[in-house]
Structure formats: structure tokens, C-alpha cells
Design a protein around this motif. Structure first.
Motif, PDB file in Angstrom:
ATOM      1  N   ILE A  11       0.849  -1.207   0.000  1.00  0.00           N
ATOM      2  CA  ILE A  11       0.000   0.000   0.000  1.00  0.00           C
ATOM      3  C   ILE A  11       0.875   1.243   0.000  1.00  0.00           C
ATOM      4  O   ILE A  11       0.649   2.181  -0.771  1.00  0.00           O
ATOM      5  N   ARG A  12       1.893   1.262   0.857  1.00  0.00           N
ATOM      6  CA  ARG A  12       2.792   2.428   0.926  1.00  0.00           C
ATOM      7  C   ARG A  12       3.525   2.638  -0.416  1.00  0.00           C
ATOM      8  O   ARG A  12       3.678   3.759  -0.872  1.00  0.00           O
ATOM      9  N   THR A  15       1.052   4.063  -3.095  1.00  0.00           N
ATOM     10  CA  THR A  15       0.318   5.289  -2.791  1.00  0.00           C
ATOM     11  C   THR A  15       0.957   6.432  -3.573  1.00  0.00           C
ATOM     12  O   THR A  15       2.145   6.722  -3.419  1.00  0.00           O
TER      13      THR A  15
END
Length: 192
Positions: A11-12, A15
Motif C-alpha cells: 500500500i505504501r 500510494t
């Protein structure tokens, strides 16, 4: 790497745009007369709250309000009406049959009549098993709203704490309000 850490890492990594956490100020309700409001709301939720007058003491209030009480439990110092120190009991079951429990409140909230009760007794069952609950609170320890209350209690080092507002109540049975359903039948806050 655990599956949780792997998911968060993905996710990081994916993003695109990051946003700072917004800053804002919460302006909770403020009352011109916090003591009067606290007492009013406490009565509204089924309890009672009184302010000790000059020359009045907690013992005389307890005796007048609960003349039939035989078993009065408290760890508070200087009360002559107390018949039982609950911290001398081995199990919380021994508190069964307590007529009145007198406990010390830490913070009162005018917005909803709640009192913050940190666990200062051996058995927290004392707060819920007595027929009547008396909470003694310093009138200078009232706050307007829950925002202020949480700021005050955020650094409490107690293992357990609870907000109590009035007697125990429920309205889940045929939508009829029942007092004393799961705990104290009456609750009195004494502001000293």
C-alpha cells in the motif's frame, strides 16, 4: 515479513499522493454555570446530584438518604457511616448484598452528567453490585464536555476506569426504560 506487513508495504509503495493529517480545533459546548448544569443533567439521566452546603457532611447525607442501609462499603477515609471496607474481602462475590457503595470520582462532565471513576479499589465489582451508588466528587473537578474530560484522563495510570452517569438502566425490553437493570438502582453524586 508477515502477510500484514507485506500488505502495508505494498500500500505504501503504491500510494501516489500523500496528504497531511488535517488540524482542527474542537470547540465543545461550554456552560456558564457548570455545577448547575451537571446537577440538572444528572437528574435527567435518572440519578441525583447535590452540592454540600456549609456545615453539611457526607455522613449526614448518607444517613438521611439511605436510613435502612445496613451494609455500606467504602475505602474513603473519615466516613463514620461505613460498615465495610471492600478491600478487606478476598473475592468480589463477597460484595453481594451491599446496600450502598461510596466511591471517589475523579472528573465530572456537565454535558452528560458522567463521572470518571478510575479503579482505586481491590474489586471493581463494587461499582456495579451495590443497590445504591454514591459518588463523591470535588466540585472544582467538573469539566464542560467529553473533549475536556478525555484531555484530563488521557494520562491516567489506572488499569481500569469507567464513566458512570446515573443508575444502571436499559430500554431494550419492549422499549420500556428500566432503572437498576444491571447494576445500582440509584446513583447520587455529592459535590463537596
Amino acid at each position: 515479513m508477515s502477510s500484514r506487513e507485506e500488505i502495508l508495504a505494498n500500500i505504501r509503495k503504491n500510494t501516489q499522493k500523500k496528504y497531511d493529517y488535517p488540524t482542527w480545533e474542537v470547540n465543545g459546548i461550554v456552560y456558564p454555570d457548570i455545577i448547575t448544569k451537571f446537577c440538572e443533567i444528572n437528574r435527567f439521566v435518572g440519578g441525583d446530584a447535590i452540592v454540600l452546603g456549609k456545615g453539611e457532611d457526607i455522613d449526614s447525607v448518607i444517613r438521611a438518604r439511605f436510613p435502612e442501609a445496613k451494609r455500606i462499603a467504602s475505602t474513603m477515609e473519615g466516613l463514620s457511616c461505613v460498615t465495610l471496607n471492600p478491600d478487606t474481602l478476598d473475592t468480589p462475590q463477597e460484595l453481594n448484598g451491599t446496600d450502598v457503595a461510596i466511591i471517589q470520582g475523579e472528573w465530572g462532565v456537565a454535558e452528560n452528567g458522567m463521572v470518571w471513576i478510575p479503579q482505586t479499589v481491590k474489586h471493581k465489582a463494587l461499582y456495579f453490585i451495590a443497590e445504591s451508588l454514591v459518588i463523591v466528587l470535588d466540585r472544582n473537578r467538573l469539566v464542560n464536555n467529553m473533549h475536556e474530560a478525555y484531555k484530563k484522563i488521557k494520562d491516567d495510570k489506572y488499569k481500569f476506569g469507567v464513566f458512570i452517569s446515573g443508575p444502571s438502566k436499559t430500554a431494550d425490553i419492549e422499549q420500556a426504560l428500566v432503572m437498576g437493570a444491571h447494576g445500582a438502582r440509584t446513583a447520587l453524586v455529592i459535590l463537596k
